[in-house]
Design a protein around this motif. Structure first.
Motif, short mmCIF file in Angstrom:
data_model
loop_
_atom_site.label_atom_id
_atom_site.label_comp_id
_atom_site.label_asym_id
_atom_site.label_seq_id
_atom_site.Cartn_x
_atom_site.Cartn_y
_atom_site.Cartn_z
N THR A 103 9.95 55.35 15.74
CA THR A 103 10.05 53.91 15.95
C THR A 103 9.16 53.47 17.10
O THR A 103 8.47 52.44 17.02
CB THR A 103 11.51 53.51 16.24
OG1 THR A 103 12.36 54.07 15.23
CG2 THR A 103 11.68 52.01 16.25
N ILE A 113 12.78 53.63 8.20
CA ILE A 113 11.82 53.10 9.17
C ILE A 113 10.46 52.85 8.52
O ILE A 113 9.82 51.82 8.75
CB ILE A 113 11.67 54.07 10.37
CG1 ILE A 113 12.99 54.16 11.14
CG2 ILE A 113 10.54 53.63 11.30
CD1 ILE A 113 13.03 55.29 12.15
N VAL A 159 9.06 47.54 12.74
CA VAL A 159 10.20 47.95 13.58
C VAL A 159 10.76 46.80 14.40
O VAL A 159 11.39 47.01 15.44
CB VAL A 159 9.78 49.11 14.51
CG1 VAL A 159 9.54 50.38 13.69
CG2 VAL A 159 8.53 48.77 15.32
N TYR A 208 14.41 46.78 15.76
CA TYR A 208 14.82 47.83 16.70
C TYR A 208 14.68 47.38 18.16
O TYR A 208 14.59 48.21 19.06
CB TYR A 208 13.99 49.10 16.46
CG TYR A 208 14.32 49.78 15.15
CD1 TYR A 208 15.19 50.86 15.09
CD2 TYR A 208 13.76 49.33 13.95
CE1 TYR A 208 15.48 51.49 13.89
CE2 TYR A 208 14.05 49.93 12.74
CZ TYR A 208 14.92 51.01 12.71
OH TYR A 208 15.22 51.61 11.52
#
Length: 371
Positions: free
Chosen positions: A285, A306, A345, A348
């Motif tokens: 990530t 991901i 991402v 996140y």
């Protein structure tokens, strides 16, 4: 202000410890935080924010920590308890029951337990799983770091899907770009005479760095390059010996644990995750968040989610050095645009993750958690 207790066993310099500290740094913007630490060792301890009240437990193991946790719960009466890792979670359940406390207790699971236990015999797997099936129903619920971990947790514990919530890891912090912009930490990353490949994680069986070394050795026949491994662990000597045996000793740098790995990672031409199993791999990530192209094994679990099934980076079978070599070569030849990797991402972000945790714990209203 409400008080949140966070319990974790610091077992090294791994991703779980880093994620818990990232969460705590965001939690203190909303609530008071007590961090109960079993074995407060390792490089990540110094990153604990000063606003977090660190309570170093005398116990060196989760099971022997039960009386201390019980005493804390009786005296401090936190509004909620978040526990990282399975053994600490089971200890917390016992302590809460002994203290007669009623606060919400959620266990954060960051790995695919079935894959982690696959190499153990049936009796040892039973020793780990049976207590989970018995005790986890007594918790308020489980927070899984990926859909794969959620499905695995359902199978292992028998909990219904409604008792398990997926919240993405708090990987992207305000400091990530700042750390990445620090001075170039090694000449290989400055001269760029050849592409630099980076692998990151503890040097243990789980990360399967032997496959990465073999793939990298094969890559040299068509694309001379350099490999930097960031991390420390018990397999270091064996990995160094393998690199020498493969004839790539001078092309591989074992950089050890780095308090700021992002200055290294941000300057890589390629990041490779070679793991046999994961929960939600933070390093993968982080690489995408820094705009670094990636190749990953399609291990359980996390990379598939991901990388969106290969849309944001190649997925290869676990342990397949030839497939990994081909994917590395192709990615170096035609890397994806940085903007595409950043977008992959976006969910996140640490602030987003922390608010979702607090909402589940009952410490933040749902509307606030979505902002």
């Amino acid at each position: 202000m409400k008080r949140l207790a966070v319990l974790i066993s610091f077992s090294g310099d791994g991703g779980v410890e880093r994620m818990v500290i990232n969460l705590c740094a965001e939690f203190v913007r909303h609530v008071e935080v007590d961090l109960l630490a079993i074995r407060a060792d390792g490089g990540h301890v110094e990153r604990i924010p000063s606003a977090v009240r660190l309570i170093r437990l005398k116990a060196r193991h989760a099971w022997t920590a039960v009386p201390e946790i019980e005493r804390y719960l009786r005296e401090r009466r936190p509004d909620a308890l978040l526990v990282a890792k399975d053994r600490a979670g089971r200890a917390a359940i016992r302590a809460r029951r002994r203290a007669g406390a009623q606060m919400p207790l959620w266990i954060r699971l960051g790995t695919n337990l079935s894959a982690a236990l696959e190499r153990r015999n049936a009796f040892n797997r039973w020793l780990r799983i049976a207590p989970m099936r018995r005790l986890y129903p007594l918790a308020s619920g489980v927070i899984a770091v990926s859909e794969g971990v959620k499905r695995d947790t359902q199978r292992v514990t028998g909990l219904p899907a409604g008792r398990i919530t997926v919240i993405r890891n708090p990987v992207i912090t305000p400091m990530l770009a700042e750390h990445a912009a620090e001075a170039v930490p090694h000449p290989w990353l400055a001269d760029k005479l050849q592409p630099v490949v980076v692998g990151m994680g503890r040097l243990t069986q789980q990360k399967d760095f032997p496959t990465l070394l073999r793939a990298f050795a094969a890559l040299q026949r068509e694309r001379p390059s350099r490999l930097i491994l960031l991390g420390e662990g018990k397999d270091r000597e064996a990995l160094e010996a393998l690199a020498a045996e493969l004839g790539i000793g001078e092309r591989v740098l074992f950089a050890g644990f780095q308090s700021n790995p992002y200055a290294w990672l941000a300057r890589a031409d390629l990041f490779v995750l070679s793991s046999a199993w994961e929960g939600s791999p933070n390093a993968l990530t982080e690489a995408l968040a820094l705009g670094v192209p990636a190749v990953s094994t399609d291990c359980p679990s996390g990379p598939q989610e991901i990388l969106d099934g290969g849309r944001y980076g190649a997925l290869v079978p676990v342990g397949d050095a030839a497939a990994m070599c081909r994917a590395m070569s192709a990615t170096l030849q035609a890397p994806l645009p940085r903007e595409m990797l950043y977008a992959a991402v976006d969910e996140y972000r640490a602030a987003t993750s922390a608010r979702r945790y607090l909402a589940v714990l009952g410490l933040l209203d749902v509307d606030s958690s979505s902002r």
